[in-house]
Write a protein that holds these residues in place. Structure first.
Motif, PDB file in Angstrom:
ATOM      1  N   ARG A 128       0.859  -1.189   0.000  1.00  0.00           N
ATOM      2  CA  ARG A 128       0.000   0.000   0.000  1.00  0.00           C
ATOM      3  C   ARG A 128       0.898   1.243   0.000  1.00  0.00           C
ATOM      4  O   ARG A 128       1.199   1.816   1.051  1.00  0.00           O
ATOM      5  CB  ARG A 128      -0.887   0.030   1.244  1.00  0.00           C
ATOM      6  CG  ARG A 128      -1.770  -1.220   1.412  1.00  0.00           C
ATOM      7  CD  ARG A 128      -3.160  -0.872   0.966  1.00  0.00           C
ATOM      8  NE  ARG A 128      -4.112  -1.916   1.292  1.00  0.00           N
ATOM      9  CZ  ARG A 128      -4.893  -2.520   0.411  1.00  0.00           C
ATOM     10  NH1 ARG A 128      -4.799  -2.208  -0.873  1.00  0.00           N
ATOM     11  NH2 ARG A 128      -5.768  -3.430   0.776  1.00  0.00           N
ATOM     12  N   THR A 129       1.352   1.655  -1.150  1.00  0.00           N
ATOM     13  CA  THR A 129       2.190   2.854  -1.211  1.00  0.00           C
ATOM     14  C   THR A 129       1.355   4.085  -0.904  1.00  0.00           C
ATOM     15  O   THR A 129       0.239   4.227  -1.389  1.00  0.00           O
ATOM     16  CB  THR A 129       2.835   2.985  -2.600  1.00  0.00           C
ATOM     17  OG1 THR A 129       3.567   1.794  -2.880  1.00  0.00           O
ATOM     18  CG2 THR A 129       3.780   4.164  -2.649  1.00  0.00           C
ATOM     19  N   HIS A 130       1.911   4.988  -0.085  1.00  0.00           N
ATOM     20  CA  HIS A 130       1.106   6.146   0.323  1.00  0.00           C
ATOM     21  C   HIS A 130       1.731   7.499  -0.014  1.00  0.00           C
ATOM     22  O   HIS A 130       1.008   8.466  -0.225  1.00  0.00           O
ATOM     23  CB  HIS A 130       0.810   6.100   1.826  1.00  0.00           C
ATOM     24  CG  HIS A 130      -0.511   6.694   2.181  1.00  0.00           C
ATOM     25  ND1 HIS A 130      -0.795   8.029   2.025  1.00  0.00           N
ATOM     26  CD2 HIS A 130      -1.654   6.133   2.641  1.00  0.00           C
ATOM     27  CE1 HIS A 130      -2.052   8.263   2.393  1.00  0.00           C
ATOM     28  NE2 HIS A 130      -2.592   7.131   2.763  1.00  0.00           N
ATOM     29  N   GLN A 131       3.059   7.597  -0.044  1.00  0.00           N
ATOM     30  CA  GLN A 131       3.663   8.904  -0.309  1.00  0.00           C
ATOM     31  C   GLN A 131       5.041   8.730  -0.924  1.00  0.00           C
ATOM     32  O   GLN A 131       5.730   7.733  -0.683  1.00  0.00           O
ATOM     33  CB  GLN A 131       3.784   9.729   0.984  1.00  0.00           C
ATOM     34  CG  GLN A 131       4.198  11.177   0.741  1.00  0.00           C
ATOM     35  CD  GLN A 131       4.654  11.882   2.015  1.00  0.00           C
ATOM     36  OE1 GLN A 131       5.233  11.285   2.900  1.00  0.00           O
ATOM     37  NE2 GLN A 131       4.378  13.174   2.102  1.00  0.00           N
ATOM     38  N   SER A 132       5.426   9.709  -1.728  1.00  0.00           N
ATOM     39  CA  SER A 132       6.783   9.826  -2.251  1.00  0.00           C
ATOM     40  C   SER A 132       7.323  11.187  -1.842  1.00  0.00           C
ATOM     41  O   SER A 132       6.574  12.167  -1.763  1.00  0.00           O
ATOM     42  CB  SER A 132       6.804   9.715  -3.781  1.00  0.00           C
ATOM     43  OG  SER A 132       6.183   8.522  -4.216  1.00  0.00           O
ATOM     44  N   ALA A 133       8.632  11.244  -1.579  1.00  0.00           N
ATOM     45  CA  ALA A 133       9.250  12.508  -1.190  1.00  0.00           C
ATOM     46  C   ALA A 133      10.634  12.615  -1.811  1.00  0.00           C
ATOM     47  O   ALA A 133      11.415  11.652  -1.759  1.00  0.00           O
ATOM     48  CB  ALA A 133       9.351  12.621   0.328  1.00  0.00           C
ATOM     49  N   TYR A 134      10.926  13.777  -2.398  1.00  0.00           N
ATOM     50  CA  TYR A 134      12.246  14.053  -2.948  1.00  0.00           C
ATOM     51  C   TYR A 134      13.105  14.658  -1.844  1.00  0.00           C
ATOM     52  O   TYR A 134      12.756  15.696  -1.271  1.00  0.00           O
ATOM     53  CB  TYR A 134      12.139  15.011  -4.131  1.00  0.00           C
ATOM     54  CG  TYR A 134      11.511  14.381  -5.350  1.00  0.00           C
ATOM     55  CD1 TYR A 134      12.303  13.764  -6.316  1.00  0.00           C
ATOM     56  CD2 TYR A 134      10.138  14.389  -5.541  1.00  0.00           C
ATOM     57  CE1 TYR A 134      11.738  13.179  -7.449  1.00  0.00           C
ATOM     58  CE2 TYR A 134       9.557  13.810  -6.658  1.00  0.00           C
ATOM     59  CZ  TYR A 134      10.368  13.206  -7.608  1.00  0.00           C
ATOM     60  OH  TYR A 134       9.798  12.630  -8.723  1.00  0.00           O
ATOM     61  N   LEU A 135      14.229  14.014  -1.550  1.00  0.00           N
ATOM     62  CA  LEU A 135      15.138  14.452  -0.502  1.00  0.00           C
ATOM     63  C   LEU A 135      16.369  15.103  -1.126  1.00  0.00           C
ATOM     64  O   LEU A 135      16.635  14.934  -2.323  1.00  0.00           O
ATOM     65  CB  LEU A 135      15.559  13.260   0.365  1.00  0.00           C
ATOM     66  CG  LEU A 135      14.436  12.365   0.903  1.00  0.00           C
ATOM     67  CD1 LEU A 135      15.019  11.266   1.788  1.00  0.00           C
ATOM     68  CD2 LEU A 135      13.392  13.171   1.661  1.00  0.00           C
ATOM     69  N   PRO A 136      17.145  15.834  -0.341  1.00  0.00           N
ATOM     70  CA  PRO A 136      18.378  16.421  -0.885  1.00  0.00           C
ATOM     71  C   PRO A 136      19.330  15.343  -1.396  1.00  0.00           C
ATOM     72  O   PRO A 136      19.305  14.193  -0.954  1.00  0.00           O
ATOM     73  CB  PRO A 136      18.969  17.147   0.335  1.00  0.00           C
ATOM     74  CG  PRO A 136      17.787  17.447   1.206  1.00  0.00           C
ATOM     75  CD  PRO A 136      16.860  16.279   1.034  1.00  0.00           C
ATOM     76  N   GLY A 137      20.159  15.726  -2.348  1.00  0.00           N
ATOM     77  CA  GLY A 137      21.148  14.814  -2.871  1.00  0.00           C
ATOM     78  C   GLY A 137      20.632  13.829  -3.888  1.00  0.00           C
ATOM     79  O   GLY A 137      21.314  12.846  -4.218  1.00  0.00           O
ATOM     80  N   GLY A 138      19.414  14.068  -4.405  1.00  0.00           N
ATOM     81  CA  GLY A 138      18.873  13.203  -5.430  1.00  0.00           C
ATOM     82  C   GLY A 138      18.258  11.908  -4.936  1.00  0.00           C
ATOM     83  O   GLY A 138      17.919  11.029  -5.734  1.00  0.00           O
ATOM     84  N   VAL A 139      18.099  11.765  -3.627  1.00  0.00           N
ATOM     85  CA  VAL A 139      17.478  10.568  -3.061  1.00  0.00           C
ATOM     86  C   VAL A 139      15.961  10.756  -3.019  1.00  0.00           C
ATOM     87  O   VAL A 139      15.458  11.861  -2.776  1.00  0.00           O
ATOM     88  CB  VAL A 139      18.016  10.293  -1.643  1.00  0.00           C
ATOM     89  CG1 VAL A 139      17.287   9.115  -0.995  1.00  0.00           C
ATOM     90  CG2 VAL A 139      19.510  10.015  -1.703  1.00  0.00           C
ATOM     91  N   ILE A 140      15.236   9.682  -3.270  1.00  0.00           N
ATOM     92  CA  ILE A 140      13.773   9.671  -3.205  1.00  0.00           C
ATOM     93  C   ILE A 140      13.357   8.648  -2.166  1.00  0.00           C
ATOM     94  O   ILE A 140      13.933   7.556  -2.091  1.00  0.00           O
ATOM     95  CB  ILE A 140      13.162   9.313  -4.567  1.00  0.00           C
ATOM     96  CG1 ILE A 140      13.541  10.362  -5.611  1.00  0.00           C
ATOM     97  CG2 ILE A 140      11.651   9.175  -4.480  1.00  0.00           C
ATOM     98  CD1 ILE A 140      13.280   9.938  -7.047  1.00  0.00           C
ATOM     99  N   ALA A 141      12.378   8.993  -1.347  1.00  0.00           N
ATOM    100  CA  ALA A 141      11.851   8.071  -0.343  1.00  0.00           C
ATOM    101  C   ALA A 141      10.374   7.823  -0.606  1.00  0.00           C
ATOM    102  O   ALA A 141       9.647   8.731  -1.022  1.00  0.00           O
ATOM    103  CB  ALA A 141      12.039   8.637   1.067  1.00  0.00           C
ATOM    104  N   THR A 142       9.930   6.594  -0.394  1.00  0.00           N
ATOM    105  CA  THR A 142       8.513   6.245  -0.523  1.00  0.00           C
ATOM    106  C   THR A 142       8.100   5.406   0.676  1.00  0.00           C
ATOM    107  O   THR A 142       8.900   4.641   1.223  1.00  0.00           O
ATOM    108  CB  THR A 142       8.232   5.453  -1.814  1.00  0.00           C
ATOM    109  OG1 THR A 142       8.971   4.225  -1.799  1.00  0.00           O
ATOM    110  CG2 THR A 142       8.610   6.254  -3.044  1.00  0.00           C
ATOM    111  N   THR A 143       6.845   5.546   1.080  1.00  0.00           N
ATOM    112  CA  THR A 143       6.322   4.743   2.188  1.00  0.00           C
ATOM    113  C   THR A 143       5.397   3.668   1.650  1.00  0.00           C
ATOM    114  O   THR A 143       4.617   3.895   0.735  1.00  0.00           O
ATOM    115  CB  THR A 143       5.542   5.611   3.190  1.00  0.00           C
ATOM    116  OG1 THR A 143       4.495   6.319   2.493  1.00  0.00           O
ATOM    117  CG2 THR A 143       6.442   6.605   3.884  1.00  0.00           C
ATOM    118  N   ASP A 144       5.491   2.493   2.254  1.00  0.00           N
ATOM    119  CA  ASP A 144       4.573   1.395   1.959  1.00  0.00           C
ATOM    120  C   ASP A 144       3.867   1.040   3.266  1.00  0.00           C
ATOM    121  O   ASP A 144       4.426   0.372   4.130  1.00  0.00           O
ATOM    122  CB  ASP A 144       5.323   0.182   1.401  1.00  0.00           C
ATOM    123  CG  ASP A 144       4.373  -0.847   0.796  1.00  0.00           C
ATOM    124  OD1 ASP A 144       3.381  -1.177   1.463  1.00  0.00           O
ATOM    125  OD2 ASP A 144       4.631  -1.316  -0.325  1.00  0.00           O
TER     126      ASP A 144
END
Length: 414
Positions: A220-236
């Motif tokens: 159940r993916t709920h959010q994506s976030a662009y972080l500094p340094g080109g990293v992307i985080a997503t929550t499941d």
């Protein structure tokens, strides 16, 4: 001050009819502490724009049309008016969030219904297209060996949703070997194939499911976030994962993941200037603090309950930060409260300081604007404003409120 509101329309049992316009005081006020008023729709959407987000440089707004499972772009035509920019682009079942890359070249759609993470490119006008499916999540509590490989960054490539499904591209040789050793190749392949064909995984709406097994765990993916340094985080939320990625020419490339306690349900994230990532868990009603190691791998460094005295059936929703980053504010649905937490030390410590009434029914989303907290009450069809104490950070009683149809997202205008 002007805001645009996302909401649930009839297809999600809500009363909204499009992206709305909310005024806090005068439209040009720099603060949001004035009387609230709803000014009607900025654009009719024909579906539920449950999350809305700006293009970083263009006057283009993107909406996650949740029931339609699609992303729709809208071009601004006036101070509070928009028109469709192209047609909707299919993403996946119950698309509940959209995040736009800082360079404006792409966006990510998160799908609660089937766990998809879909990257779409944006053309020169901001129109989305070329959807590509990111690698599917694996339940770390069901398949620990395969999950460990993914945590180490042994990821798989993206899948072009406009091309025919090819399961051989969904598993790397290392993952195929792990899957064979664990005896799950067929089950995992069937799961990936069903996602490639766009099945909804039994979901009916956010927070409900038609799965026959009471203990079934699905992505159940709920959010994506662009972080500094080109990293992307997503929550499941379904598999208790925070996954980390980098953007590549062909789509997202997995670089690692953090496993949260089973059944915690990570929902939304908030990046902090200290370099920590705060993750609110919907089901366990906690905030976890994540930090990167020198190697680039992420880990949990701390965690705390939102507050004492929450109800067993409460669910956490949004997480926002004060302007100076000293406080976090977490919305809690059920008891309809706001939990305030103080950020301590180097940002790795969180201390619950207060639990106050939100002033609305079902606080789905909230935003901080200097000394004001605006809270969207989805089931109460209203938005309320609360003052923030500049010394203690604790929200006060309701200053103003106004009727807004089924609000699910508040976005400051610009």
């Amino acid at each position: 001050m002007r805001f645009f509101t996302g909401g649930y329309t009839a297809d999600m049992d809500g009363s909204a009819t499009g992206i709305g316009t909310l005024l806090a005081g005068g439209a040009d006020d720099a603060l949001a502490g004035g009387p609230l008023g709803f000014a009607g729709d900025a654009v009719a959407t024909g579906g539920s724009p449950s999350w809305i987000a700006w293009h970083p440089t263009r006057d283009v707004l993107y909406a996650a049309l949740e029931a339609d499972g699609a992303v729709q772009a809208f071009a601004r035509t006036g101070e509070a008016s928009f028109t469709r920019l192209g047609g909707p682009v299919a993403a996946g079942a119950l698309t509940c969030h959209v995040a736009v890359a800082p360079d404006g070249a792409s966006l990510l759609a998160a799908c609660w219904g089937d766990g998809r993470i879909v990257r779409m490119t944006l053309d020169a006008a901001g129109r989305p297209g070329s959807p590509a499916l990111a690698p599917a999540a694996v339940d770390p509590y069901a398949e620990p060996d395969l999950a460990a490989a993914l945590a180490a960054g042994e990821g798989v490539g993206a899948v072009d949703l406009t091309a025919a499904a090819d399961l051989s591209r969904l598993l790397s040789p290392r993952e195929q070997l792990l899957a064979e050793d664990a005896g799950i190749t067929r089950a995992l392949g069937e799961q990936l194939f069903s996602r490639g064909q766009g099945e909804a995984g039994g979901a009916t709406a956010e927070g409900t499911s038609s799965e026959s097994e009471p203990d079934a765990r699905v992505s159940r993916t709920h959010q994506s976030a662009y972080l500094p340094g080109g990293v992307i985080a997503t929550t499941d939320m379904g598999l208790d994962l925070v996954r980390f990625w980098r953007d590549a020419a062909t789509g997202l490339r997995a670089i690692g993941q953090v496993v949260l306690p089973r059944g915690s349900g990570p929902r939304h994230m908030r990046w902090h200037p200290s370099g920590h990532l705060y993750v609110i868990t919907e089901l366990s009603r906690e905030v976890f603090v994540l930090a990167p190691e020198d190697s680039g791998a992420w880990r949990i460094v701390a965690g705390t309950p939102l507050a004492a005295g929450l109800l067993d059936d409460d669910t956490a929703a949004e997480l926002a930060a004060s302007r100076d980053g000293e406080f976090l504010y977490a919305g809690v649905r059920g008891s309809n409260t706001i939990a305030a937490l103080r950020v301590r030390g180097d940002g790795s410590e969180l201390q619950p300081v207060a639990l106050v009434e939100s002033g609305v029914n079902w606080p789905r989303h909230h935003v901080v604007v200097r000394d004001t907290l605006l809270v969207a009450g989805q089931l109460g069809d209203e938005v309320a404003s609360l003052g923030l104490d500049p010394r203690t950070g604790v929200p006060g009683t309701v200053r103003h409120r106004t009727a807004v149809p089924a609000p699910t997202c508040l976005l400051p205008a610009r």
